[in-house]
Enzyme design. Structure first.
Site, mmCIF file in Angstrom:
data_model
loop_
_atom_site.group_PDB
_atom_site.id
_atom_site.type_symbol
_atom_site.label_atom_id
_atom_site.label_comp_id
_atom_site.label_asym_id
_atom_site.label_seq_id
_atom_site.Cartn_x
_atom_site.Cartn_y
_atom_site.Cartn_z
ATOM 1 N N ILE A 1 -57.108 37.509 45.510
ATOM 2 C CA ILE A 1 -56.563 38.429 46.527
ATOM 3 C C ILE A 1 -55.038 38.360 46.520
ATOM 4 C CG2 ILE A 1 -56.653 39.131 48.948
ATOM 5 C CD1 ILE A 1 -59.292 37.521 49.182
ATOM 6 N N LEU B 1 -52.164 26.407 41.026
ATOM 7 C CA LEU B 1 -53.004 26.874 39.913
ATOM 8 C C LEU B 1 -54.324 26.102 39.815
ATOM 9 C CD1 LEU B 1 -50.260 27.467 37.144
ATOM 10 C CD2 LEU B 1 -51.120 29.065 38.869
ATOM 11 N N ASP C 1 -48.162 22.247 45.233
ATOM 12 C CA ASP C 1 -49.298 22.150 46.140
ATOM 13 C C ASP C 1 -48.747 22.282 47.557
ATOM 14 O OD1 ASP C 1 -51.353 21.114 47.836
ATOM 15 O OD2 ASP C 1 -52.255 20.165 46.068
ATOM 16 N N SER D 1 -61.627 34.692 57.518
ATOM 17 C CA SER D 1 -62.835 35.209 56.876
ATOM 18 C C SER D 1 -63.830 35.669 57.926
ATOM 19 C CB SER D 1 -63.455 34.076 56.051
ATOM 20 O OG SER D 1 -64.737 34.434 55.603
ATOM 21 N N TYR E 1 -66.270 25.039 54.863
ATOM 22 C CA TYR E 1 -65.321 26.103 54.518
ATOM 23 C C TYR E 1 -65.082 27.008 55.736
ATOM 24 C CZ TYR E 1 -63.532 30.551 52.960
ATOM 25 O OH TYR E 1 -62.778 31.694 52.869
ATOM 26 N N LYS F 1 -61.654 27.602 58.343
ATOM 27 C CA LYS F 1 -61.005 28.869 58.712
ATOM 28 C C LYS F 1 -60.919 28.986 60.241
ATOM 29 C CE LYS F 1 -60.150 30.461 54.666
ATOM 30 N NZ LYS F 1 -58.765 30.510 54.194
ATOM 31 N N ASN G 1 -66.083 41.331 52.437
ATOM 32 C CA ASN G 1 -66.379 40.874 51.067
ATOM 33 C C ASN G 1 -65.499 41.601 50.041
ATOM 34 O OD1 ASN G 1 -68.686 40.015 52.728
ATOM 35 N ND2 ASN G 1 -69.548 39.347 50.793
ATOM 36 N N ASN H 1 -70.374 34.507 43.980
ATOM 37 C CA ASN H 1 -70.333 35.806 44.658
ATOM 38 C C ASN H 1 -71.009 36.875 43.810
ATOM 39 O OD1 ASN H 1 -67.285 34.642 45.754
ATOM 40 N ND2 ASN H 1 -68.853 35.236 47.195
ATOM 41 N N ARG I 1 -73.814 43.519 53.351
ATOM 42 C CA ARG I 1 -72.431 43.051 53.463
ATOM 43 C C ARG I 1 -71.480 44.247 53.491
ATOM 44 N NH1 ARG I 1 -75.161 39.363 54.289
ATOM 45 N NH2 ARG I 1 -75.080 37.228 53.468
ATOM 46 N N ARG J 1 -81.086 32.559 49.824
ATOM 47 C CA ARG J 1 -80.122 31.481 49.587
ATOM 48 C C ARG J 1 -79.856 30.780 50.931
ATOM 49 N NH1 ARG J 1 -74.349 33.149 47.058
ATOM 50 N NH2 ARG J 1 -74.249 34.289 49.023
HETATM 51 P P1 NAD Z 1 -58.582 32.267 44.845
HETATM 52 O O1 NAD Z 1 -59.203 30.937 44.623
HETATM 53 O O2 NAD Z 1 -58.652 33.265 43.772
HETATM 54 O O3 NAD Z 1 -57.056 32.098 45.283
HETATM 55 C C1 NAD Z 1 -56.601 30.989 46.019
HETATM 56 C C2 NAD Z 1 -55.331 30.494 45.325
HETATM 57 O O4 NAD Z 1 -54.811 29.391 46.073
HETATM 58 C C3 NAD Z 1 -55.570 30.004 43.909
HETATM 59 O O5 NAD Z 1 -54.606 30.587 43.047
HETATM 60 C C4 NAD Z 1 -55.374 28.490 43.992
HETATM 61 O O6 NAD Z 1 -54.840 27.971 42.797
HETATM 62 C C5 NAD Z 1 -54.415 28.375 45.158
HETATM 63 N N1 NAD Z 1 -54.478 27.119 45.932
HETATM 64 C C6 NAD Z 1 -55.540 26.533 46.512
HETATM 65 N N2 NAD Z 1 -55.158 25.423 47.165
HETATM 66 C C7 NAD Z 1 -53.819 25.311 47.004
HETATM 67 C C8 NAD Z 1 -52.847 24.384 47.455
HETATM 68 N N3 NAD Z 1 -53.176 23.337 48.199
HETATM 69 N N4 NAD Z 1 -51.548 24.592 47.098
HETATM 70 C C9 NAD Z 1 -51.192 25.658 46.350
HETATM 71 N N5 NAD Z 1 -52.071 26.563 45.887
HETATM 72 C C10 NAD Z 1 -53.381 26.388 46.215
HETATM 73 O O7 NAD Z 1 -59.235 32.843 46.199
HETATM 74 P P2 NAD Z 1 -59.130 34.290 46.839
HETATM 75 O O8 NAD Z 1 -60.474 34.924 46.730
HETATM 76 O O9 NAD Z 1 -57.961 34.998 46.317
HETATM 77 O O10 NAD Z 1 -58.932 33.901 48.361
HETATM 78 C C11 NAD Z 1 -57.646 33.846 48.948
HETATM 79 C C12 NAD Z 1 -57.794 33.401 50.402
HETATM 80 O O11 NAD Z 1 -58.630 34.323 51.088
HETATM 81 C C13 NAD Z 1 -58.449 32.039 50.575
HETATM 82 O O12 NAD Z 1 -57.812 31.362 51.650
HETATM 83 C C14 NAD Z 1 -59.866 32.370 50.916
HETATM 84 O O13 NAD Z 1 -60.478 31.361 51.683
HETATM 85 C C15 NAD Z 1 -59.699 33.645 51.720
HETATM 86 N N6 NAD Z 1 -60.881 34.509 51.712
HETATM 87 C C16 NAD Z 1 -61.448 34.867 50.526
HETATM 88 C C17 NAD Z 1 -62.583 35.676 50.516
HETATM 89 C C18 NAD Z 1 -63.260 36.063 49.226
HETATM 90 O O14 NAD Z 1 -64.431 36.434 49.264
HETATM 91 N N7 NAD Z 1 -62.593 36.005 48.077
HETATM 92 C C19 NAD Z 1 -63.108 36.127 51.730
HETATM 93 C C20 NAD Z 1 -62.506 35.746 52.928
HETATM 94 C C21 NAD Z 1 -61.388 34.939 52.902
HETATM 95 C C1 WQD Z 2 -73.266 38.788 49.052
HETATM 96 C C2 WQD Z 2 -74.726 39.171 49.159
HETATM 97 C C3 WQD Z 2 -76.227 37.314 48.978
HETATM 98 C C4 WQD Z 2 -75.184 36.362 44.834
HETATM 99 C C5 WQD Z 2 -69.184 34.666 50.686
HETATM 100 C C6 WQD Z 2 -68.710 33.617 51.652
HETATM 101 C C7 WQD Z 2 -67.777 34.220 52.664
HETATM 102 C C8 WQD Z 2 -66.641 34.972 51.958
HETATM 103 C C9 WQD Z 2 -67.148 35.929 50.927
HETATM 104 C C10 WQD Z 2 -64.757 33.565 51.679
HETATM 105 C C11 WQD Z 2 -75.560 38.210 50.004
HETATM 106 C C12 WQD Z 2 -76.402 38.251 47.803
HETATM 107 C C13 WQD Z 2 -75.259 36.926 46.095
HETATM 108 C C14 WQD Z 2 -76.293 36.488 43.952
HETATM 109 C C15 WQD Z 2 -77.448 37.748 45.633
HETATM 110 N N1 WQD Z 2 -65.805 34.090 51.223
HETATM 111 N N2 WQD Z 2 -76.372 37.610 46.479
HETATM 112 N N3 WQD Z 2 -77.388 37.177 44.388
HETATM 113 O O1 WQD Z 2 -72.244 35.142 50.913
HETATM 114 O O2 WQD Z 2 -71.551 37.375 51.879
HETATM 115 O O3 WQD Z 2 -69.853 35.673 51.432
HETATM 116 O O4 WQD Z 2 -68.047 35.256 50.047
HETATM 117 O O5 WQD Z 2 -64.344 33.600 52.809
HETATM 118 O O6 WQD Z 2 -67.302 33.177 53.444
HETATM 119 O O7 WQD Z 2 -69.845 33.063 52.326
HETATM 120 O O8 WQD Z 2 -70.915 36.797 49.525
HETATM 121 O O9 WQD Z 2 -71.057 37.676 47.245
HETATM 122 O O10 WQD Z 2 -72.047 35.407 47.734
HETATM 123 O O11 WQD Z 2 -73.158 37.432 48.641
HETATM 124 O O12 WQD Z 2 -78.454 38.347 45.987
HETATM 125 O O13 WQD Z 2 -76.283 35.966 42.839
HETATM 126 O O14 WQD Z 2 -75.297 39.127 47.854
HETATM 127 O O15 WQD Z 2 -77.458 36.787 49.387
HETATM 128 O O16 WQD Z 2 -76.527 38.966 50.673
HETATM 129 P P1 WQD Z 2 -71.267 36.217 50.996
HETATM 130 P P2 WQD Z 2 -71.756 36.786 48.196
#
Ligand code: NAD
Ligand code: WQD
Length: 334
Positions: free
Chosen positions: A12, A33, A58, A124, A148, A152, A178, A198, A230, A289
């Site tokens: 993101i 990284l 970090d 999240s 996790y 948050k 998502n 995911n 979702r 799951r």
């Molecule tokens: P990502 O793992 O791709 O990106 C996170 C980045 O943070 C990575 O580049 C990692 O190297 C860096 N990082 C982690 N810990 C660190 C530290 N202590 N110091 C410096 N760098 C560090 O994840 P993302 O999907 O891009 O998610 C970004 C943020 O959004 C996260 O906080 C995640 O919890 C939140 N979020 C993600 C999702 C999702 O589904 N991807 C959903 C809701 C919230």
């Molecule tokens: C989506 C849907 C699964 C994989 C997670 C974290 C959430 C947020 C986003 C960070 C669900 C189904 C999945 C597969 C499947 N992350 N599924 N087969 O669980 O909604 O959210 O990521 O903040 O905190 O919990 O996302 O992509 O894992 O699942 O059927 O192999 O797909 O059951 O209904 P989720 P997901």
């Protein structure tokens, strides 16, 4: 504005760097990284034709973080850096609490020390737990089933208290639904390590032939077709939401959902992916799951009402862009 993006090399974060640079902001990235590659930032530069200052640090390291704040004039921080694998957080709670909470504390402390008053935090939808859908920002948060999600919710509470004690701060707590998809260039996207948790990266890897078939986790939920529902949002819409947050944010602490407001089932997503990309996706129904909820989607009206922000890209865009990144692009190497 001069914006420090922690975790800016990640999924993101990198798309948000593109959106920030395209909106005319100056971007500094702090990333260790641990779940990303420096090459991704080169690609962000290639997409935008703009420079980024990169600090490989970090952000739980207070001295290293302070060095960045001391050497730069920072107008705002977007804090993406965090660990995000739900299952791993159950196995390694201390690692998750330490990384996700200490990073937030170190950054808030540096903001206080160096007079930075705009803070945007990656929260999240997981903080809503098993509330009734659609999830509204005013709902009481329910305990998460995993460290996790708790990290948050605790970060949100810490930042709320810090903002109350610093009334000239502007804090946005952005609850993502998502995020899926990738930049249309195919240059940046989601690069999971190992077998994806995911669904979208799992689907693209099945389509590519790296995995044999999708396992659909349960078809006995009380949903439209029994599979989990979702709110999938294009990562670039999410990225643009951060640019809007920086522009519109006022003093105090403000919570916003960043979602589309539409619930999509797993089988609807599979069908949309097949149609958007004209391919067949093998799948089988398996057991639920553990820890999954039936439905999770946003009431997305607050961001629209207050900021004029809504997600613009549809499910076809999400499926097409996710597949383009997997199928034609060369993943960044370390
Ligand atoms: P990502 O793992 O791709 O990106 C996170 C980045 O943070 C990575 O580049 C990692 O190297 C860096 N990082 C982690 N810990 C660190 C530290 N202590 N110091 C410096 N760098 C560090 O994840 P993302 O999907 O891009 O998610 C970004 C943020 O959004 C996260 O906080 C995640 O919890 C939140 N979020 C993600 C999702 C999702 O589904 N991807 C959903 C809701 C919230
Ligand atoms: C989506 C849907 C699964 C994989 C997670 C974290 C959430 C947020 C986003 C960070 C669900 C189904 C999945 C597969 C499947 N992350 N599924 N087969 O669980 O909604 O959210 O990521 O903040 O905190 O919990 O996302 O992509 O894992 O699942 O059927 O192999 O797909 O059951 O209904 P989720 P997901």
């Amino acid at each position: 504005m001069n914006i420090l993006v922690t975790g800016g090399a990640g999924y993101i974060g990198s798309h948000t760097c593109v959106a920030l640079l395209e909106a005319g902001h100056t971007v500094m990235v702090a990333d260790n990284l641990c779940n990303s590659q420096a090459e991704t930032l080169e690609r962000v530069k290639q997409i935008t034709g703009r420079e980024i200052t990169f600090y490989q640090i970090d952000v739980t390291d207070e001295a290293a973080t302070n060095t960045v704040f001391a050497s730069q004039s920072i107008d705002g921080v977007i804090h993406f850096a965090g660990l995000k694998a739900v299952g791993e957080s159950v196995a390694k709670p201390l690692v998750y609490y330490y990384n996700n909470l200490v990073s937030t504390m170190v950054l808030a402390k540096a903001c206080q020390k160096y007079g930075v008053k705009r803070f945007v935090f990656s929260s999240s939808a997981t903080v809503y737990g098993e509330n009734q859908v659609p999830f509204v920002e005013s709902m009481p948060l329910l305990p998460s089933t995993n460290p996790y999600g708790e990290s948050k919710a605790i970060s949100e509470r810490m930042l709320t208290d810090i903002a109350k004690a610093n009334p000239d701060w502007s804090v946005a707590l952005l609850r993502y639904f998502n995020p899926v998809g990738a930049h249309a260039s195919g240059l940046i996207g989601e690069v999971p390590t190992g077998i994806p948790n995911n669904i979208m990266p799992y689907i693209t890897q099945v389509a590519k032939g790296k995995l044999d078939k999708l396992r659909v986790f349960g078809n006995d939920y009380p949903t439209v077709d029994g599979t989990g529902v979702r709110d999938y949002i294009h990562v670039l819409d999410l990225a643009e939401g951060h640019v809007t947050a920086l522009d519109k944010l006022t003093k105090g602490v403000h919570v916003y959902n960043l979602g589309t407001g539409h619930g999509i089932s797993v089988l609807q997503l599979v069908k949309a992916f097949e149609e958007a990309n004209d391919l067949h996706l093998p799948y089988e129904i398996t057991a639920r799951r553990p820890g999954d909820i039936a439905e999770c989607y946003a009431d997305a009206s607050k961001a629209k009402r207050d900021w004029g922000w809504t997600a613009k890209r549809d499910l076809v865009d999400m499926c097409r862009d996710a597949w383009r990144f997997e199928s034609v692009s060369k993943e960044p190497s370390p």
